[in-house]
Design a protein around this motif. Structure first.
Motif, PDB file in Angstrom:
ATOM      1  N   TRP A 131      -4.004  -2.682  -2.530  1.00 54.80           N
ATOM      2  CA  TRP A 131      -5.195  -2.114  -2.349  1.00 54.80           C
ATOM      3  C   TRP A 131      -6.249  -1.118  -3.154  1.00 54.80           C
ATOM      4  CZ3 TRP A 131      -7.104   3.280  -1.514  1.00 54.80           C
ATOM      5  CH2 TRP A 131      -6.275   4.004  -0.894  1.00 54.80           C
ATOM      6  N   THR A 132      -5.084   0.007  -3.958  1.00 55.09           N
ATOM      7  CA  THR A 132      -5.094   0.587  -4.829  1.00 55.09           C
ATOM      8  C   THR A 132      -5.175   0.126  -6.476  1.00 55.09           C
ATOM      9  OG1 THR A 132      -2.513   0.532  -4.923  1.00 55.09           O
ATOM     10  CG2 THR A 132      -3.454   2.813  -3.610  1.00 55.09           C
ATOM     11  N   THR A 133      -5.214  -0.877  -6.622  1.00 50.74           N
ATOM     12  CA  THR A 133      -5.502  -1.649  -7.804  1.00 50.74           C
ATOM     13  C   THR A 133      -7.220  -1.525  -8.133  1.00 50.74           C
ATOM     14  OG1 THR A 133      -4.952  -3.883  -6.634  1.00 50.74           O
ATOM     15  CG2 THR A 133      -3.163  -2.161  -7.874  1.00 50.74           C
ATOM     16  N   ILE A 134      -7.880  -2.336  -6.793  1.00 50.54           N
ATOM     17  CA  ILE A 134      -9.031  -2.393  -6.489  1.00 50.54           C
ATOM     18  C   ILE A 134     -10.123  -1.171  -5.971  1.00 50.54           C
ATOM     19  CG2 ILE A 134      -8.881  -4.578  -6.730  1.00 50.54           C
ATOM     20  CD1 ILE A 134      -8.668  -5.190  -4.129  1.00 50.54           C
ATOM     21  N   ILE A 135     -10.338   0.193  -7.016  1.00 48.69           N
ATOM     22  CA  ILE A 135     -10.781   1.387  -5.654  1.00 48.69           C
ATOM     23  C   ILE A 135     -11.692   0.854  -5.792  1.00 48.69           C
ATOM     24  CG2 ILE A 135     -10.905   3.343  -6.016  1.00 48.69           C
ATOM     25  CD1 ILE A 135      -8.423   3.467  -4.848  1.00 48.69           C
ATOM     26  N   ASP A 136     -12.549   0.426  -6.356  1.00 47.67           N
ATOM     27  CA  ASP A 136     -14.324   0.183  -6.294  1.00 47.67           C
ATOM     28  C   ASP A 136     -14.638  -0.675  -4.959  1.00 47.67           C
ATOM     29  OD1 ASP A 136     -13.042  -2.194  -8.103  1.00 47.67           O
ATOM     30  OD2 ASP A 136     -14.502  -2.687  -9.107  1.00 47.67           O
ATOM     31  N   LEU A 137     -13.756  -1.654  -4.886  1.00 49.86           N
ATOM     32  CA  LEU A 137     -14.141  -2.202  -4.097  1.00 49.86           C
ATOM     33  C   LEU A 137     -13.742  -1.867  -2.867  1.00 49.86           C
ATOM     34  CD1 LEU A 137     -12.806  -5.951  -4.808  1.00 49.86           C
ATOM     35  CD2 LEU A 137     -15.253  -4.666  -4.620  1.00 49.86           C
ATOM     36  N   VAL A 138     -12.990  -1.153  -2.791  1.00 48.31           N
ATOM     37  CA  VAL A 138     -13.339  -0.385  -1.224  1.00 48.31           C
ATOM     38  C   VAL A 138     -13.427   0.377  -1.042  1.00 48.31           C
ATOM     39  CG1 VAL A 138     -11.674   1.399   0.091  1.00 48.31           C
ATOM     40  CG2 VAL A 138      -9.954  -0.658  -1.999  1.00 48.31           C
ATOM     41  N   GLU A 139     -14.335   1.220  -2.112  1.00 49.18           N
ATOM     42  CA  GLU A 139     -15.432   1.822  -2.449  1.00 49.18           C
ATOM     43  C   GLU A 139     -16.478   1.879  -1.265  1.00 49.18           C
ATOM     44  OE1 GLU A 139     -13.970   5.711  -5.334  1.00 49.18           O
ATOM     45  OE2 GLU A 139     -15.211   4.126  -6.049  1.00 49.18           O
ATOM     46  N   LYS A 140     -16.728   0.098  -1.723  1.00 52.77           N
ATOM     47  CA  LYS A 140     -18.222   0.178  -1.205  1.00 52.77           C
ATOM     48  C   LYS A 140     -17.789  -1.336  -0.256  1.00 52.77           C
ATOM     49  CE  LYS A 140     -19.510  -0.791  -6.458  1.00 52.77           C
ATOM     50  NZ  LYS A 140     -18.933  -1.822  -7.641  1.00 52.77           N
ATOM     51  N   ARG A 141     -16.299  -0.941   0.169  1.00 53.04           N
ATOM     52  CA  ARG A 141     -16.325  -1.405   1.061  1.00 53.04           C
ATOM     53  C   ARG A 141     -16.348  -3.443   1.362  1.00 53.04           C
ATOM     54  NH1 ARG A 141     -18.493   2.650   6.301  1.00 53.04           N
ATOM     55  NH2 ARG A 141     -17.927   4.435   5.177  1.00 53.04           N
ATOM     56  N   ARG A 142     -16.428  -3.094   0.118  1.00 54.55           N
ATOM     57  CA  ARG A 142     -16.411  -5.225   0.564  1.00 54.55           C
ATOM     58  C   ARG A 142     -15.062  -5.815   0.759  1.00 54.55           C
ATOM     59  NH1 ARG A 142     -20.118  -4.907  -5.920  1.00 54.55           N
ATOM     60  NH2 ARG A 142     -19.624  -7.075  -5.286  1.00 54.55           N
ATOM     61  N   VAL A 143     -13.755  -5.539   0.901  1.00 53.92           N
ATOM     62  CA  VAL A 143     -12.758  -5.848   0.977  1.00 53.92           C
ATOM     63  C   VAL A 143     -12.004  -5.702   2.283  1.00 53.92           C
ATOM     64  CG1 VAL A 143     -11.949  -5.808  -1.158  1.00 53.92           C
ATOM     65  CG2 VAL A 143     -11.853  -4.327  -0.008  1.00 53.92           C
ATOM     66  N   PHE A 144     -11.717  -6.684   2.782  1.00 52.48           N
ATOM     67  CA  PHE A 144     -10.828  -6.649   4.371  1.00 52.48           C
ATOM     68  C   PHE A 144      -9.021  -4.983   3.545  1.00 52.48           C
ATOM     69  CE2 PHE A 144      -7.713  -7.656   7.785  1.00 52.48           C
ATOM     70  CZ  PHE A 144      -8.285  -6.961   8.578  1.00 52.48           C
ATOM     71  N   LEU A 145      -8.660  -4.119   4.648  1.00 53.14           N
ATOM     72  CA  LEU A 145      -7.409  -3.548   3.927  1.00 53.14           C
ATOM     73  C   LEU A 145      -6.702  -3.789   5.204  1.00 53.14           C
ATOM     74  CD1 LEU A 145      -9.150  -0.042   2.607  1.00 53.14           C
ATOM     75  CD2 LEU A 145      -8.272  -2.181   1.397  1.00 53.14           C
ATOM     76  N   LYS A 146      -5.570  -3.896   4.811  1.00 59.14           N
ATOM     77  CA  LYS A 146      -4.461  -4.372   6.420  1.00 59.14           C
ATOM     78  C   LYS A 146      -2.599  -4.242   5.450  1.00 59.14           C
ATOM     79  CE  LYS A 146      -3.125  -5.270  10.212  1.00 59.14           C
ATOM     80  NZ  LYS A 146      -3.394  -4.801  11.422  1.00 59.14           N
ATOM     81  N   SER A 147      -2.432  -2.931   6.043  1.00 62.41           N
ATOM     82  CA  SER A 147      -1.390  -2.787   6.193  1.00 62.41           C
ATOM     83  C   SER A 147      -0.786  -2.468   4.346  1.00 62.41           C
ATOM     84  CB  SER A 147       0.162  -3.850   6.124  1.00 62.41           C
ATOM     85  OG  SER A 147       0.417  -4.737   7.442  1.00 62.41           O
ATOM     86  N   GLY A 148      -1.847  -1.818   3.976  1.00 61.00           N
ATOM     87  CA  GLY A 148      -1.194  -1.715   2.040  1.00 61.00           C
ATOM     88  C   GLY A 148      -2.050  -2.287   1.083  1.00 61.00           C
ATOM     89  N   PHE A 149      -2.520  -4.031   1.778  1.00 61.34           N
ATOM     90  CA  PHE A 149      -3.298  -4.384   0.940  1.00 61.34           C
ATOM     91  C   PHE A 149      -4.772  -5.073   1.518  1.00 61.34           C
ATOM     92  CE2 PHE A 149       1.212  -5.893   1.282  1.00 61.34           C
ATOM     93  CZ  PHE A 149       1.463  -6.257  -0.354  1.00 61.34           C
ATOM     94  N   ALA A 150      -5.333  -5.560   0.618  1.00 60.96           N
ATOM     95  CA  ALA A 150      -6.244  -5.820   0.230  1.00 60.96           C
ATOM     96  C   ALA A 150      -6.903  -7.154   0.261  1.00 60.96           C
ATOM     97  CB  ALA A 150      -7.106  -4.842  -1.202  1.00 60.96           C
ATOM     98  N   TYR A 151      -7.390  -7.750   0.861  1.00 61.97           N
ATOM     99  CA  TYR A 151      -7.839  -9.239   0.961  1.00 61.97           C
ATOM    100  C   TYR A 151      -9.196  -9.100   0.346  1.00 61.97           C
ATOM    101  CZ  TYR A 151      -3.981  -9.654   4.268  1.00 61.97           C
ATOM    102  OH  TYR A 151      -2.856  -9.631   4.950  1.00 61.97           O
ATOM    103  N   VAL A 152      -9.420  -9.643  -1.133  1.00 60.23           N
ATOM    104  CA  VAL A 152     -10.485  -9.700  -1.674  1.00 60.23           C
ATOM    105  C   VAL A 152     -11.016 -11.729  -1.500  1.00 60.23           C
ATOM    106  CG1 VAL A 152     -10.738 -10.116  -4.231  1.00 60.23           C
ATOM    107  CG2 VAL A 152      -8.780  -8.542  -2.969  1.00 60.23           C
TER     108      VAL A 152
END
Length: 481
Positions: free
Chosen positions: A195-216
């Motif tokens: 998830w740390t590699t796509i901070i922009d998507l995390v900030e915009k809540r456009r991905v699902f986060l689980k166990s340190g990973f972002a599902y894009v």
């Protein structure tokens, strides 16, 4: 990187080409590139500098777009236009084009600028931001099949989410896709990244986060690619900064790199050497005052106003203003007439001939070394201690700068309401952006906000400003006649 830099400094005296001079890496296979392999071929110093300068024109305009708050579509269009002029880069499907030559220039320019911008954290940050924007624009405009082939050739450290895992988190993942049926959801690809590699998507809540990973979801795949480009370039610049002391040994490269590093501040100046090409005709001494009131940038307008008031001008003022007028179209005879008239009430005829006539003829290449000196560009005026760029020299005297702007341009439509926007650019040290905005305001009947000199290009030379202003006025007159 160092090896490429050292090879880039070698001058090829025989002027011949050979197979080794082509880009020999996967970088040349596609229009898009992560610049993960430096070019390992001989490059002349001239090609090194030219490739870097043309690329810097693009990056400086990208940074100018950010400073001027252009929309993404505006930035994209301006960048595409400038790339067409200075850095064309076509897809493999293009015919009748030397793709290898285009990609060679792209590679050389990128790695040359790495050497110039790796030297400080601030320069690295600005370079990465501009390069990432250029990559995004190329990604969005790339041929779809070639883009897919490029992505397949690289490892972006993503994990394809299996059908079982998708079904496990179906309730959460369904919020990020527009699937209307079970089959559509099943066929929708998802990628898993840290998830740390796509901070922009995390900030915009456009991905699902689980166990340190972002599902894009696939539609957001580009963000992973942009983040990877930025991350890798940052790491490469740090590595280059550690090797740069070795390159400092090369006395031919250092002046070039120092000049390139200033390009973000003043843009990359065009070479203005012929008046007939810019204005279409010569000008006379009697025309200068009228031209100054209508078409001159602030630097030259202030010099003109000072000359009218004092009937005298110090050496560097005479040099900068004289060369500007020469390139604008003032002949040697008209130049002597102009300065003699301007100094009326000052030095007598004998003193004028002894102290000033020679210098005027010298600037035209008629005395001394007989060099036809060019006019000073914005970058040179920024570094001038005297008679230089007023946006820079009056930066710490905002009241004086605002007063100069109003007295010079109020007749052309500049008002108090325009000053905050201009001064904000001065505070950012984006002096050429401030000057460009003044051009847009005072030429609002010809160009729109954000269009710069008419095609999105920023002011990088006083003669560029004046010539374009004269040209626009002539175009309107021709249309109305």
């Amino acid at each position: 990187m160092f090896q490429a830099a050292k090879q880039a400094s070698r001058t090829r005296l025989n002027g011949k080409d050979d197979e080794s001079m082509h880009v020999e890496s996967s970088s040349s296979s596609y229009r898009l590139s992560l610049y993960d392999k430096p070019p390992l071929f001989d490059v002349t110093v001239e090609e090194f500098e030219t490739s870097a300068l043309d690329r810097l024109r693009i990056l400086a305009e990208i940074e100018s777009s950010a400073a001027r708050n252009r929309s993404w579509d505006e930035t994209k269009q301006v960048t595409i236009t400038q790339c067409g002029k200075y850095l064309p880069l076509n897809s493999n499907s293009a015919s009748g084009i030397d793709l290898q030559a285009e990609r060679r220039k792209d590679q050389v320019g990128h790695f040359a600028l790495r050497l110039a911008f790796c030297r400080s954290e601030e320069l690295r940050r600005r370079f990465v931001k501009a390069e990432t924007t250029l990559f995004k624009i190329r990604y969005e405009t790339d041929d779809s099949s070639e883009r897919r082939a490029f992505l397949d050739s690289k490892d972006f450290h993503w994990i394809s989410v299996s059908t079982e895992e998708k079904n496990e988190y179906k309730q959460q993942l369904s919020h990020f896709v527009s699937a209307k049926s079970e089959a559509e959801f099943t066929n929708e690809p998802f990628y898993k990244v840290k998830w740390t590699t796509i901070i922009d998507l995390v900030e915009k809540r456009r991905v699902f986060l689980k166990s340190g990973f972002a599902y894009v979801p696939a539609k957001e795949q580009a963000s992973i690619i942009y983040a990877a480009f930025e991350e890798r370039l940052e790491a490469a610049l740090l590595a280059t900064s550690r090797a740069i002391p070795l390159v400092d040994e090369d006395t031919r490269l250092n002046p070039i790199l120092d000049n390139l590093a200033q390009g973000f501040t003043a843009g990359v100046p065009s070479d203005w050497v012929g008046s007939s090409e810019t204005t279409g005709e010569g000008i006379t001494a009697d025309m200068v005052d009228s031209l100054a009131k209508q078409h001159f940038p602030l630097c030259m307008r202030m010099l003109h106003q000072s000359l009218k008031k004092d009937h005298h001008m110090k050496h560097f003022g005479r040099l900068h203003y004289g060369l500007f007028l020469k390139v604008l179209g003032l002949s040697i005879d008209e130049a002597i007439a102009f300065w003699r008239k301007s100094f009326a009430g000052g030095p007598g005829a004998d003193k004028f001939d002894k102290e000033y006539r020679y210098n005027i003829r010298h600037s035209f290449g008629l005395e001394g070394r007989r060099m036809n000196y060019p006019a000073k560009n914005c970058l040179q005026l920024h570094s001038a201690h005297e008679a230089g760029c007023p946006y820079r020299q009056l930066e710490n005297s905002p009241e004086n700068l605002q007063s100069a702007l109003l007295s010079s341009y109020s007749a052309q439509g500049l008002t108090l309401n325009d000053l905050p926007e201009i001064m904000s650019q001065v505070k950012k040290k984006a002096y050429h952006v401030a000057c460009t905005r003044v051009f847009e305001i005072t030429h609002a009947r010809y160009v729109k906000k954000g269009e710069g000199l008419g095609d999105g290009e920023s002011v990088t030379h006083p003669n560029q400003y004046a010539a374009r202003s004269i040209e626009l006025e002539k175009e309107v007159k021709m249309e109305t006649d």
